[in-house]
Design a protein around this motif. Structure first.
Motif: not given
Length: 294
Positions: A21-28, A267-276
């Motif tokens: 959800h946080r990743l989607q917010q940053r993408s939006e 966004y990059m931090m959220e993406e990294y956290a999601y992948r982790a």
């Protein structure tokens, strides 16, 4: 407390959904350039944005009114200057005709020229701007000056065309014919010069007729000064609105626009956290009863 695989799976799923959800917010935010898209995301910011936009829209309306008033006043100024040039030429002809050395034919020729200027002044009085007669007061749909069997008539009124240029200011953007030309007095003064030339009346040419033209010139100069003051007021008001508009748009941008560099980093931090989180979840949830039975 007993920890089951189901509890671990539920916890991992909740954490993954929150991260996604946080990743989607940053993408939006990156795709739209706005920090929020629904009032529920930032109620205070939404209220401020609505107020800023309302003020910006009102300023734009005021600036449109200023532009309209400027066009009207410029057309009025041009018409008055045209009339002033004609009167100054009539004054020269009046003085020239009063020297007493001209033959009757020459006086008649000058009278004919004055008559042409008379007709020109009637045309100036019927000047149009954007399909409206500028010297008619509120009667802008038809020519304010009409020449019939009884002579020239002014059929306009003394109406003032007002435009709002700020929340507490209005400006009169027109001059009616009674103010600009004294109704029909200016035309009558020109007719008096023509009659005096036709009759060869040097006394009238150097006296009453010339006085009437001088009064007309003074009237037009006074009106031009008034128009100039209104134009200056519009210029100052337009500058004030422009500066206010710039500040409001800057405040609006501070509230609703994102910091591109900051959001890209987030966004990059959220993406990294999601992948982790995905990688960790796959390892935690991998063992099963089948693995032990095998």
């Amino acid at each position: 407390m007993r920890i089951t695989h189901r509890m671990i799976a539920d916890t991992v799923n909740v954490n993954l959904q929150q991260s996604l959800h946080r990743l989607q917010q940053r993408s939006e935010q990156l795709s739209t350039g706005k920090s929020f898209h629904r009032p529920s995301q930032d109620p205070v910011g939404t209220n401020r944005v609505m107020r800023y936009r309302d003020s910006i829209n009102r300023n734009e309306c005021y600036r449109l009114n200023i532009s309209e008033a400027r066009g009207w006043l410029q057309a009025t100024e041009a018409a008055l200057m045209d009339g002033l040039d004609a009167l100054q030429r009539i004054r020269e002809l009046c003085i020239y005709g009063a020297n007493g050395s001209l033959a009757e034919a020459e006086l008649l020729s000058i009278a004919e020229e004055v008559h042409e200027f008379y007709r020109h002044l009637v045309g100036v009085g019927n000047t149009e701007y954007n399909g409206l007669y500028i010297f008619g007061g509120h009667q802008t749909g038809s020519p304010p000056y009409w020449e019939g069997a009884a002579g020239i008539e002014y059929i306009g009124d003394e109406g003032q065309r007002l435009l709002e240029i700020s929340s507490h200011q209005e400006i009169v953007m027109n001059l009616d014919g009674l103010r600009a030309f004294g109704g029909i007095e200016l035309m009558k003064a020109v007719s008096a010069v023509q009659e005096a030339l036709t009759a060869g009346n040097q006394e009238a040419l150097s006296g009453q007729a010339l006085s009437g033209i001088n009064e007309g010139i003074d009237l037009l100069l006074e009106c031009l000064s008034e128009i100039g003051a209104r134009q200056k007021r519009l210029e100052v008001m337009d500058d004030t609105l422009f500066e206010g508009d710039t500040q409001l748009k800057q405040r609006l941008s501070e509230v609703e626009d994102i910091d591109i560099a900051l959001v890209i980093t987030e966004y990059m931090m959220e993406e990294y956290a999601y992948r982790a989180a995905l990688s960790t979840a796959s390892r935690i949830l991998q063992p099963s009863l089948v693995d032990y039975l095998s």
